[in-house]
Design a protein around this motif. Structure first.
Motif, mmCIF file in Angstrom:
data_model
loop_
_atom_site.group_PDB
_atom_site.id
_atom_site.type_symbol
_atom_site.label_atom_id
_atom_site.label_comp_id
_atom_site.label_asym_id
_atom_site.label_seq_id
_atom_site.Cartn_x
_atom_site.Cartn_y
_atom_site.Cartn_z
ATOM 1 N N HIS A 63 36.143 24.947 37.722
ATOM 2 C CA HIS A 63 34.776 25.337 38.129
ATOM 3 C C HIS A 63 34.820 26.547 39.068
ATOM 4 O O HIS A 63 34.219 26.553 40.147
ATOM 5 C CB HIS A 63 34.052 24.160 38.807
ATOM 6 C CG HIS A 63 34.032 22.909 37.987
ATOM 7 N ND1 HIS A 63 33.259 22.781 36.852
ATOM 8 C CD2 HIS A 63 34.717 21.741 38.123
ATOM 9 C CE1 HIS A 63 33.451 21.572 36.330
ATOM 10 N NE2 HIS A 63 34.331 20.936 37.072
ATOM 11 N N VAL A 64 35.575 27.564 38.642
ATOM 12 C CA VAL A 64 35.723 28.776 39.442
ATOM 13 C C VAL A 64 35.516 29.985 38.540
ATOM 14 O O VAL A 64 35.349 29.860 37.321
ATOM 15 C CB VAL A 64 37.123 28.869 40.087
ATOM 16 C CG1 VAL A 64 37.370 27.684 41.012
ATOM 17 C CG2 VAL A 64 38.224 28.977 39.024
ATOM 18 N N GLY A 121 37.576 31.157 46.210
ATOM 19 C CA GLY A 121 37.448 30.494 47.507
ATOM 20 C C GLY A 121 37.499 28.976 47.441
ATOM 21 O O GLY A 121 37.869 28.332 48.422
ATOM 22 N N VAL A 122 37.153 28.380 46.304
ATOM 23 C CA VAL A 122 37.104 26.920 46.199
ATOM 24 C C VAL A 122 38.340 26.335 45.520
ATOM 25 O O VAL A 122 38.386 25.135 45.257
ATOM 26 C CB VAL A 122 35.844 26.459 45.434
ATOM 27 C CG1 VAL A 122 34.586 26.866 46.186
ATOM 28 C CG2 VAL A 122 35.830 27.019 44.012
ATOM 29 N N SER A 123 39.345 27.167 45.239
ATOM 30 C CA SER A 123 40.515 26.688 44.515
ATOM 31 C C SER A 123 41.549 26.098 45.471
ATOM 32 O O SER A 123 42.254 26.829 46.172
ATOM 33 C CB SER A 123 41.149 27.827 43.709
ATOM 34 O OG SER A 123 42.346 27.394 43.103
ATOM 35 N N ASP A 124 41.660 24.777 45.492
ATOM 36 C CA ASP A 124 42.654 24.115 46.339
ATOM 37 C C ASP A 124 44.078 24.417 45.866
ATOM 38 O O ASP A 124 44.997 24.558 46.681
ATOM 39 C CB ASP A 124 42.419 22.609 46.342
ATOM 40 C CG ASP A 124 41.131 22.221 47.049
ATOM 41 O OD1 ASP A 124 40.696 22.993 47.937
ATOM 42 O OD2 ASP A 124 40.555 21.170 46.722
ATOM 43 N N ALA A 148 42.836 37.157 54.934
ATOM 44 C CA ALA A 148 42.387 38.481 55.385
ATOM 45 C C ALA A 148 40.865 38.595 55.394
ATOM 46 O O ALA A 148 40.264 38.914 56.419
ATOM 47 C CB ALA A 148 42.989 39.571 54.495
ATOM 48 N N PHE A 149 40.238 38.329 54.259
ATOM 49 C CA PHE A 149 38.781 38.449 54.178
ATOM 50 C C PHE A 149 38.302 37.799 52.885
ATOM 51 O O PHE A 149 39.108 37.411 52.038
ATOM 52 C CB PHE A 149 38.330 39.915 54.227
ATOM 53 C CG PHE A 149 38.836 40.763 53.078
ATOM 54 C CD1 PHE A 149 38.089 40.910 51.918
ATOM 55 C CD2 PHE A 149 40.063 41.406 53.160
ATOM 56 C CE1 PHE A 149 38.550 41.685 50.868
ATOM 57 C CE2 PHE A 149 40.542 42.180 52.111
ATOM 58 C CZ PHE A 149 39.786 42.326 50.967
ATOM 59 N N SER A 150 36.991 37.689 52.741
ATOM 60 C CA SER A 150 36.394 37.130 51.526
ATOM 61 C C SER A 150 35.337 38.082 50.983
ATOM 62 O O SER A 150 34.764 38.887 51.726
ATOM 63 C CB SER A 150 35.750 35.767 51.802
ATOM 64 O OG SER A 150 36.713 34.822 52.196
ATOM 65 N N GLU A 151 35.097 37.978 49.693
ATOM 66 C CA GLU A 151 34.049 38.747 49.043
ATOM 67 C C GLU A 151 33.090 37.805 48.319
ATOM 68 O O GLU A 151 33.526 36.836 47.692
ATOM 69 C CB GLU A 151 34.624 39.715 47.998
ATOM 70 C CG GLU A 151 35.237 40.965 48.557
ATOM 71 C CD GLU A 151 35.699 41.902 47.451
ATOM 72 O OE1 GLU A 151 35.928 43.079 47.759
ATOM 73 O OE2 GLU A 151 35.847 41.467 46.295
ATOM 74 N N ILE A 153 27.035 33.990 44.091
ATOM 75 C CA ILE A 153 27.302 32.862 43.202
ATOM 76 C C ILE A 153 28.762 32.388 43.297
ATOM 77 O O ILE A 153 29.057 31.243 42.989
ATOM 78 C CB ILE A 153 26.957 33.194 41.737
ATOM 79 C CG1 ILE A 153 27.692 34.458 41.272
ATOM 80 C CG2 ILE A 153 25.449 33.357 41.566
ATOM 81 C CD1 ILE A 153 27.518 34.751 39.800
ATOM 82 N N HIS A 154 29.684 33.268 43.687
ATOM 83 C CA HIS A 154 31.078 32.888 43.842
ATOM 84 C C HIS A 154 31.658 33.595 45.063
ATOM 85 O O HIS A 154 31.126 34.615 45.509
ATOM 86 C CB HIS A 154 31.919 33.274 42.610
ATOM 87 C CG HIS A 154 31.536 32.571 41.357
ATOM 88 N ND1 HIS A 154 31.815 31.243 41.128
ATOM 89 C CD2 HIS A 154 30.875 33.012 40.257
ATOM 90 C CE1 HIS A 154 31.356 30.895 39.933
ATOM 91 N NE2 HIS A 154 30.776 31.946 39.390
ATOM 92 N N VAL A 155 32.749 33.059 45.589
ATOM 93 C CA VAL A 155 33.469 33.693 46.688
ATOM 94 C C VAL A 155 34.924 33.869 46.288
ATOM 95 O O VAL A 155 35.549 32.946 45.756
ATOM 96 C CB VAL A 155 33.391 32.863 47.987
ATOM 97 C CG1 VAL A 155 34.267 33.487 49.075
ATOM 98 C CG2 VAL A 155 31.953 32.766 48.472
ATOM 99 N N GLN A 156 35.450 35.068 46.515
ATOM 100 C CA GLN A 156 36.860 35.348 46.299
ATOM 101 C C GLN A 156 37.520 35.563 47.654
ATOM 102 O O GLN A 156 37.029 36.341 48.477
ATOM 103 C CB GLN A 156 37.044 36.606 45.434
ATOM 104 C CG GLN A 156 36.503 36.491 44.023
ATOM 105 C CD GLN A 156 37.340 35.581 43.146
ATOM 106 O OE1 GLN A 156 38.522 35.408 43.374
ATOM 107 N NE2 GLN A 156 36.712 35.005 42.128
#
Length: 273
Positions: free
Chosen positions: A22-23, A104-107, A121-124, A262-265
């Motif tokens: 779900h990514v 961002g949600v991938s364990d 470092a950072f997120s987008e 809608i998503h975070v990387q």
């Protein structure tokens, strides 16, 4: 250059991983389809099926790393072996900065990154435009870039994105695929900004959106954004872009035009030993 079969295999594995987890993975398809002779992609096949893939994406002296493993084949060391080979390539090519990219949600990705000693470092935000009434714009012109725009493009990359000049010149010399447009933003016959639009499978992605500092705060960026969104949407594309989560000014600009996150990387810095 990747073969048609390799590209199809990557796409199939990407779909399987995205559905299972779900990514949304960031595999930079624009670059995958335009690979040259330097091998920057690493594969693990079993019985003719692609089990694991890792790609390197060079942006000047910075290289981004993203990959995936078939869900049923994880924790078997496949990705670790590809990662080791990729880091050998990174060392030989002399990249100065390494960024590992993961949803961002991938364990599973976070487990691997932590194991490697990578530091966040950072997120987008990956944002999608939701249909919103857009005002007509007449005083901002979007035009296809020409060779004469090279120096201005370099200047925009340096001032807007903080790139050093050598990196900016290398990136601006890159030839993009036919499904990509480099657009310059003109106001009163003077070039003040640029953006890039890449179209793939019904989606239009906006990259590298920048305005010269001395022209910011005048509404030019918003007008240019409305114009390109309207053009791509009218052509039947869904419209997407990416923005660093801590860039509040850009985030508000995009939201004001109708974009929703809608998503975070997530990006992690990695020191290659």
């Amino acid at each position: 250059m990747l073969t048609i079969q390799q590209l199809q295999d990557i796409e199939q594995l990407q779909k399987e991983c995205e559905i299972h987890d779900h990514v949304q993975l960031k595999l930079n398809w624009e670059m995958l389809r335009d690979r040259k002779t330097d091998p920057l992609d690493f594969f693990h096949y079993e019985n003719g099926e692609l089990i694991a893939f890792l790609g390197l994406y060079a942006f000047g002296s910075t290289v981004e790393v993203c990959g995936m493993v078939k869900p049923s084949e994880r924790r078997k060391g496949h990705f670790g072996r590809l990662f080791h080979l990729a880091m050998e390539k990174v060392n030989s090519n002399g990249y100065k900065k390494i960024l590992l990219n993961a949803p961002g949600v991938s364990d599973a990705a976070k487990f691997f990154l932590n194991k490697q000693g990578a530091e966040y470092a950072f997120s987008e935000h990956q944002m999608e435009w939701r249909e919103t009434p857009l005002e007509e714009t007449n005083d901002v012109l979007l035009r296809l870039a020409t060779e004469k725009d090279y120096e201005m493009s370099v200047r925009l990359s340096v001032t807007a994105f903080g790139l050093d000049e050598d990196d900016a010149r290398e990136m601006e010399s890159h030839h993009f695929a036919d499904n990509t447009d480099i657009l310059m933003i003109d106001v009163n016959e003077e070039t003040v900004g640029k953006l890039r639009v890449s179209r793939e499978e019904g989606q239009a992605w906006i990259y590298g959106f920048s305005i010269l500092p001395e022209y910011q705060g005048r509404g030019i960026g918003k007008k240019a954004l409305r114009q390109v969104v309207k053009e791509q949407s009218s052509a039947g594309f869904t419209v997407h872009l990416e923005v660093e989560t801590k860039n509040d000014h850009a985030l508000r600009l995009y939201e004001s035009v109708g974009f929703k996150a809608i998503h975070v990387q997530d990006y992690y810095r990695y020191e290659c030993s």
